[in-house]
Design an enzyme around this catalytic site. Structure first.
Site: not given
Ligand code: 1HE
Length: 262
Positions: A116, A136, A144
């Protein structure tokens, strides 16, 4: 106003500080956008220094942006959810309809709210490591941050519907074909390409950049009859500017670059 935070850094580039580089610096959380970061983005684009003529947004680490910070997705009631989404709209509106064109330098994950954010920029440069998704759908929520309006303008309603219904991930090359990015470059070079484009854009007449940011998207939404009139008025204003006259004179006197395919 200093809008830098630990999660967002603004720096100025060029001999006249004409290019702003805005970096998401929350690599440990894959540049996930929490409320503080969304507000910092808004404040940064609302308070760019007067010297700035173009901006680049980039993300530190292996990914551009993992979207909404899911750890902040608390129990919100419907009204709070509405206002949270409107906060994102305000911030991304400050990017799209701010003072200068914005180029997104993309790599790694460009997902959810990260897509976005990229969609609110005027040009997207993606490197080969880039991938696009809208998780999402699988997380039980909805876009959003303006994605329902901006993303179909890039790739069409049908592709966005498919992405959200099925969790489909687009790789960099198919993403470029689908319309996410206008440029596809080798891995690790998106920032350099974006900076070079920003420098070029910064040398345009400011009124031309203004017309492209503020008039063109509105004309595209108008009925054709209204659009033609808006176009004519914008054209009249742009060509009357002294800078436009100087640039046209320079070409006619053989002092300005020709259009070249190389
Ligand atoms: C996060 C987030 C996050 C990573 N919120 N903490 N977005 C998603 O559903 C995407 C979620 N993220 C992923 O699928 C993956 O993290 C990635 C593909 C982006 C990257 O993978 P990777 O293997 O490099 O990293 P990781 O090990 O998954 O994440 C590293 C850290 O970042 C880990 O935290 P830690 O404390 O365990 O080290 C993860 O929890 C954290 N992390 N992504 C919170 N999104 C206005 S409305 C919009 C609605 C949306 O955007 S929904 C989609 C959300």
């Amino acid at each position: 106003m200093n809008t830098n935070t630990p999660d967002l850094q603004l720096s100025l580039h060029g001999d006249q500080a004409q290019v702003a580089v805005v970096r998401l610096t929350r690599a440990a959380k894959r540049n996930a956008l929490n409320d503080g970061l969304i507000l910092a983005l808004r404040d940064t684009f609302q308070n760019l220094p007067a010297s700035v003529r173009a901006a680049v947004i980039a993300g530190e680490g292996d990914h551009f942006c993992a979207g909404l910070d899911l750890s902040e997705l608390k129990e919100r009631d419907a009204g709070q959810g509405l206002h949270h989404s409107r906060m994102w709209h305000n911030a991304l509106e400050a990017v799209q309809y701010g003072p200068v064109p914005v180029i997104a330098a993309l790599h790694g994950a460009v997902v959810g709210g990260g897509l976005e954010l990229a969609s609110a920029c005027h040009i997207r440069v993606a490197d080969e490591s880039t991938f696009y998704a809208l998780p999402e759908g699988t997380r039980g929520i909805f876009v959003g941050g303006g994605g329902a309006v901006r993303i179909p303008k890039l790739i069409g309603v049908a592709r966005m519907t498919d992405m959200m219904l099925t969790g489909r991930v687009y790789k960099a090359d198919e993403g470029e074909r689908a319309g996410f990015a206008q440029y596809l470059v080798p891995a690790g070079t998106a920032f350099d390409k974006a900076l070079a484009l920003a420098e070029r854009i910064a040398s345009n007449a400011p009124l031309t950049n203004y017309a492209l940011m503020h008039a063109l998207p509105r004309i595209a939404e108008q009925p054709a009859d209204h659009g033609f009139l808006t176009e004519a008025m914008m054209a009249g204003i742009a060509q009357a500017a002294p800078e436009a006259k100087e640039r046209v004179r320079a070409f006619l006197e053989g002092k300005a670059a020709k259009v070249s395919k190389d």
